[in-house]
Enzyme design. Sequence first.
Site, PDB file in Angstrom:
ATOM      1  CD  GLU A 255      -2.570   1.329   2.639  1.00  0.00           C
ATOM      2  OE1 GLU A 255      -2.834   2.438   3.151  1.00  0.00           O
ATOM      3  OE2 GLU A 255      -2.965   0.246   3.121  1.00  0.00           O
ATOM      4  CD  GLU A 260      -3.301   7.408   4.943  1.00  0.00           C
ATOM      5  OE1 GLU A 260      -4.271   6.668   5.192  1.00  0.00           O
ATOM      6  OE2 GLU A 260      -2.175   7.253   5.460  1.00  0.00           O
TER       7      GLU A 260
END
Length: 369
Positions: A255, A260
């Site tokens: 990932e 974010e």
Amino acid sequence: MSIFNISILSLLLAISCSSGDSDSNSAPTNLNVVISVVGSNDNNPNGDGSGAIQIMASATNAIRYAFRFGTGDQIDSESGNIEHTFLQDGTNNHNITVWAYSESGAFVNESYSVDVYRSDEAFAKLVFSDEFENEGRPDDQKWHHQVIPPNNGSWHNDELQHYTDREENSYVNNGTLKIKAIKEQYSYNGSTKEYTSARLNAKFAFTYGRIEVRAKLTNTAGTWPAIWTLGANSNETGNYFGDQYGNVGWPLCGEIDIMEQTGWDKNSTISHFHWGDLNTEVYSDEGGEIAVENADSEFHVYSMEWDSKSIKTYVDDNLVYEFQNGTNKPFNHEHYLLLNIAIGGNLGGDVPANFTEDIFEIDYVRIYQ
């Protein structure tokens, strides 16, 4: 990436084989060499222009290996795995010699030739994009709405939302994609949540390149927008890349969190990497963060540059984090892009009681190789 198994396919020519010990029984046997030309596919049989190859060698009774590229120095490797980048521009034929050594020092070696394409025009070709110039639903030829959570119950990380494919949660107008998180009771498959949102997965898988996403982020506490990738072999793909995918769990699929934003700090963003070691399956993670002013009111470009050596993430071309790639990490195979807003959970945090809705707005998505 295309993989050539030299012991089975005759794509690469074995030129020589010799032994360094008169006792043939003490020398390694069954030398097997797999050479992968990075980015090779039907359209680019000689690679993606990076000039990179990966080699995996194995042999019975071998304790170490060595490699020579062209007329260069011999390079040792205990594991038999090595990466190499050829720097000569254009498509060129390169000679590679591989040795396998036993504990006594006896050896076998074989030589191969391979055609590899190299170009200094990094990330020059636009291979996927959405400028969001339509009106209404996102283009279903480019985007998949992922609505089925793991175990048909809840999403990861204690998130509080149901993802939907409704136009209320994701739509295009005035030249941008809007992903909207809404406070509302919504039931899916017998499970009722207090919030809805959308999770869009690009229907495009690729290895190496540059991703650019120009976006405005949310400004409400409790919201967790993200721009990220998963390995196309992830069992969360929904199998829309084909039957050969969707068989590997997290974190072995890898990932990459390009961006974010936590629910409690709207003045900075995070870039993070999660993976399982391909040899030991041990989980690891690392990353960094950067201050971003006016992230909710102004567009910023969140980007990633990815090759076999490193993965670099940026905000407006300011480096956030540089990750060292390697053969033991799941970042040398195809990944796909995801866009979403989660509510609450590990990085969303507490959601204020007066929350009603918030929007993650995307001006464009572009992927170059």
